[in-house]
Scaffold this motif. Structure first.
Motif, PDB file in Angstrom:
ATOM      1  N   LEU A 114      35.791  43.299  37.897  1.00 28.69           N
ATOM      2  CA  LEU A 114      35.025  43.301  36.642  1.00 28.69           C
ATOM      3  C   LEU A 114      33.958  44.392  36.576  1.00 28.69           C
ATOM      4  CD1 LEU A 114      34.264  39.668  35.376  1.00 28.69           C
ATOM      5  CD2 LEU A 114      35.281  41.570  34.099  1.00 28.69           C
ATOM      6  N   PRO A 115      33.176  44.622  37.648  1.00 25.59           N
ATOM      7  CA  PRO A 115      32.155  45.680  37.550  1.00 25.59           C
ATOM      8  C   PRO A 115      32.752  47.044  37.227  1.00 25.59           C
ATOM      9  CG  PRO A 115      31.677  44.275  39.414  1.00 25.59           C
ATOM     10  CD  PRO A 115      33.036  43.861  38.906  1.00 25.59           C
ATOM     11  N   LEU A 116      33.863  47.410  37.874  1.00 22.30           N
ATOM     12  CA  LEU A 116      34.466  48.721  37.623  1.00 22.30           C
ATOM     13  C   LEU A 116      35.002  48.811  36.200  1.00 22.30           C
ATOM     14  CD1 LEU A 116      36.380  49.222  40.997  1.00 22.30           C
ATOM     15  CD2 LEU A 116      34.166  50.150  40.328  1.00 22.30           C
ATOM     16  N   LEU A 117      35.636  47.746  35.719  1.00 23.45           N
ATOM     17  CA  LEU A 117      36.142  47.747  34.342  1.00 23.45           C
ATOM     18  C   LEU A 117      34.985  47.831  33.339  1.00 23.45           C
ATOM     19  CD1 LEU A 117      38.938  45.015  34.650  1.00 23.45           C
ATOM     20  CD2 LEU A 117      39.214  47.510  34.638  1.00 23.45           C
TER      21      LEU A 117
ATOM     22  N   ALA B  55      17.973  40.156  34.106  1.00 22.44           N
ATOM     23  CA  ALA B  55      18.451  38.964  33.399  1.00 22.44           C
ATOM     24  C   ALA B  55      19.886  38.617  33.816  1.00 22.44           C
ATOM     25  CB  ALA B  55      18.384  39.202  31.892  1.00 22.44           C
ATOM     26  N   GLY B  56      20.741  39.626  33.955  1.00 24.79           N
ATOM     27  CA  GLY B  56      22.121  39.383  34.373  1.00 24.79           C
ATOM     28  C   GLY B  56      22.196  38.841  35.786  1.00 24.79           C
TER      29      GLY B  56
ATOM     30  N   LEU C  53      30.496  28.444  36.534  1.00 24.04           N
ATOM     31  CA  LEU C  53      31.502  29.479  36.736  1.00 24.04           C
ATOM     32  C   LEU C  53      31.467  30.506  35.603  1.00 24.04           C
ATOM     33  CD1 LEU C  53      33.722  30.233  38.753  1.00 24.04           C
ATOM     34  CD2 LEU C  53      35.354  28.968  37.350  1.00 24.04           C
ATOM     35  N   ILE C  54      31.215  30.032  34.392  1.00 32.68           N
ATOM     36  CA  ILE C  54      31.111  30.938  33.247  1.00 32.68           C
ATOM     37  C   ILE C  54      29.933  31.896  33.444  1.00 32.68           C
ATOM     38  CG2 ILE C  54      30.616  31.073  30.776  1.00 32.68           C
ATOM     39  CD1 ILE C  54      32.141  28.470  30.422  1.00 32.68           C
TER      40      ILE C  54
ATOM     41  N   THR D 292      27.999  38.749  35.783  1.00 29.55           N
ATOM     42  CA  THR D 292      28.572  39.955  36.401  1.00 29.55           C
ATOM     43  C   THR D 292      28.808  41.041  35.365  1.00 29.55           C
ATOM     44  OG1 THR D 292      29.644  38.653  38.150  1.00 29.55           O
ATOM     45  CG2 THR D 292      30.555  40.839  37.693  1.00 29.55           C
ATOM     46  N   VAL D 293      29.312  40.662  34.186  1.00 32.58           N
ATOM     47  CA  VAL D 293      29.540  41.646  33.120  1.00 32.58           C
ATOM     48  C   VAL D 293      28.221  42.225  32.629  1.00 32.58           C
ATOM     49  CG1 VAL D 293      30.386  41.954  30.759  1.00 32.58           C
ATOM     50  CG2 VAL D 293      31.734  40.625  32.393  1.00 32.58           C
ATOM     51  N   VAL D 294      27.226  41.374  32.429  1.00 30.15           N
ATOM     52  CA  VAL D 294      25.929  41.822  31.903  1.00 30.15           C
ATOM     53  C   VAL D 294      25.257  42.798  32.867  1.00 30.15           C
ATOM     54  CG1 VAL D 294      23.588  41.072  31.310  1.00 30.15           C
ATOM     55  CG2 VAL D 294      25.558  39.785  30.465  1.00 30.15           C
TER      56      VAL D 294
END
Length: 402
Positions: free
Chosen positions: A62-65, A96-97, A106-107, A113-115
Motif C-alpha cells: 500500500l505505501p508504494l502504491l 494523524a495517520g 483493522l480498517i 497506512t494510506v494517510v
C-alpha cells in the motif's frame, strides 16, 4: 542578465544554514520511520488481527502504491500552498495517520497506512524542490546525501527497535507502530517555525512547471529512479529467501540483510566525497549500477559468497539512491521544475518498485528457483546503468532539446 540568473548567482553565494539542515534532516527522518518497522511486526499483526497472507502483502504494498498515486499531485498543491506550508501540513497529516494506524481496528490499520503514506509522498517530492531552492548548486549532492543517509539510518533503527518496543510497551505492536510520533512532532514544530521565518522573505514570482513528459532527460531520471527502487525493494523482499534457499540459516540471512543496509548507508555517505567537483555524474551512475549488477551475478553463480554479493549490492544500491535523489534537484532549472520532475520520477518509480517484488515472486514460483529472477535483476541493473549515464549528464531540462 535575467532574474533567474541573478537568483542562481545569489544562491551560489549563500551559505547553507545549520537550522535549514536540521529542518531537512527532520523531514528525512520521518520519511521511512513509519514504514520499515512494519515488516518486523508483520507476523504479530497477522496473528492478532487474523490477517491473511494476501492482506499482509497488501499492507506492505500500500505505501508504494500510495506514493505512485500521490506524487504527481504534489507539484500542483505546492504551487498553491507553497513548499513550506505543504511540508507543515504533510507532517501534521503524517502524525494523524500514525495515530489512526495504531487504533484497535483493522480498517484503521489500512486507512492510517494510506494517510501517512500520502503525507510521506509529499515529503519525498518536496525535498528535492526545497533543496533546489535553498542550496547552492555545488552543495546539492552533499545535502541530498545527508538526508538520504538519515533516511537509511532511521529505517534501520525502526526495523531494529519495533519488536523490542512491541514486547516492552502496553498495547503491543499497535503502540510500537506509533513510536515515530517522537520524530513527527519535533519535525512539525521546527517546520512551523521555519515557515514563519520563510514568510518574511521576499518570494519569487509563483510559477508552476508542467510535468516534463516529453523530455528524454526527464525519462532517464525517471527510469533511473524506478530501476534503483525496484532493485532495493526486491533485495529487501527476497534476499533472505534467496539465501535461505541456498542453504543459509534464517538467522544468518537476516543478518546479511542488515549488513546490506549498513553498507548501503555507508555508500550513500561517501558518494558526495567521490563526486565533489565533478558536475558530470555519468560514470559515477554507470559504475554504481554495474556494482549492483555484479552483486546479483555473484548471488547467482557463487551462493557461498553472500558476503561479497551483499557488499556489492550495498555499495551500488546506496550510491544509486543518492544519485537518484540528486538528479531530481540538479537536472531541474528551478524549484518548480524540480517538484514536477520529482513527481514524475517518483510516481513511476514507486509504481515500478511495487510491481518488481511481485513479478519476481511469480517468476520464482513458475520456475521453482531464483535463477531467472536474478538474471532479470542483472539485466535491469545494466538498463539502470544506461539510464544513469543519460541522467548523469551535466545539463538541465531546459537545455535538453530531445
Amino acid at each position: 542578465m535575467t532574474s533567474q540568473e541573478l537568483t542562481e548567482k545569489e544562491l551560489d553565494r549563500r551559505a547553507v544554514s545549520f537550522g535549514f539542515l536540521i529542518a531537512i534532516v527532520l523531514v528525512a527522518a520521518n520519511l521511512r520511520a513509519t514504514l520499515t518497522g512494519v515488516g518486523a511486526l508483520l507476523p504479530a499483526i497477522e496473528r492478532d488481527a487474523a490477517l491473511a497472507s494476501g492482506g499482509a502483502g497488501l499492507l506492505s504494498t500500500l505505501p508504494l502504491l500510495t506514493f505512485a498515486a500521490t506524487s504527481p499531485l504534489v507539484g500542483r498543491v505546492s504551487h498553491r500552498l507553497g513548499a513550506s506550508r505543504l511540508l507543515v501540513l504533510s507532517l501534521a497529516v503524517l502524525a494523524a495517520g500514525t495515530v489512526l494506524r495504531s487504533l484497535p481496528s483493522l480498517i484503521c490499520l489500512f486507512a492510517g497506512t494510506v494517510v501517512l503514506s500520502a503525507a510521506i509522498a509529499c515529503g519525498n517530492v518536496l525535498l528535492p524542490a526545497v533543496v533546489r531552492r535553498s542550496v547552492p548548486t555545488h552543495r546539492i549532492g552533499t545535502v541530498s546525501a545527508l538526508y538520504v543517509t538519515v533516511m537509511g539510518l532511521i529505517a534501520a533503527v525502526s526495523s531494529g527497535i519495533s519488536v523490542p518496543l512491541s514486547d516492552a510497551l502496553p498495547g503491543g505492536w499497535r503502540t510500537s507502530l506509533g513510536w515515530s510520533l517522537v520524530l513527527a512532532v519535533p519535525g512539525l514544530l521546527v517546520w512551523i517555525a521555519y515557515m514563519r521565518s520563510d514568510a518574511g522573505r521576499p518570494a519569487p514570482a509563483a510559477r508552476r512547471s508542467e510535468t516534463p513528459w516529453r523530455s528524454r532527460l526527464a525519462w532517464q531520471v525517471t527510469f533511473f529512479m524506478g530501476l534503483q527502487s525496484l532493485g532495493f525493494y526486491s533485495v529487501i523482499a527476497w534476499l533472505p529467501s534467496i539465501l535461505a534457499d541456498q542453504g543459509t540459516s534464517a538467522s544468518a540471512a537476516g543478518w546479511m540483510l542488515f549488513f546490506y543496509q549498513v553498507v548501503a548507508l555507508l555508500a550513500s555517505s561517501v558518494v558526495p566525497l567521490l563526486s565533489r567537483g565533478h558536475d558530470d555524474q555519468r560514470w559515477t551512475a554507470a559504475t554504481a549500477s554495474a556494482l549492483v549488477a555484479a552483486g546479483f551475478v555473484v548471488l547467482l553463480v557463487a551462493p557461498g559468497l553472500s558476503f561479497l554479493s551483499c557488499t556489492l549490492l550495498g555499495l551500488g544500491g546506496g550510491a544509486c539512491l543518492v544519485l537518484a535523489m540528486t538528479f531530481q534537484s540538479r537536472r531541474a532549472a528551478s524549484p518548480a521544475q524540480a517538484s514536477a520532475l520529482a513527481g514524475m520520477a517518483q510516481a513511476i518509480g514507486y509504481l515500478v518498485a511495487a510491481a518488481g517484488p511481485l513479478v519476481l515472486g511469480v517468476l520464482h514460483d513458475h520456475t521453482g528457483g531464483w535463477g531467472l529472477p536474478l538474471l532479470v535483476l542483472t539485466g535491469l541493473s545494466f538498463a539502470m546503468a544506461a539510464a544513469g549515464f543519460g541522467a548523469g549528464r551535466d545539463i538541465q531540462l531546459t537545455d535538453d532539446s530531445v
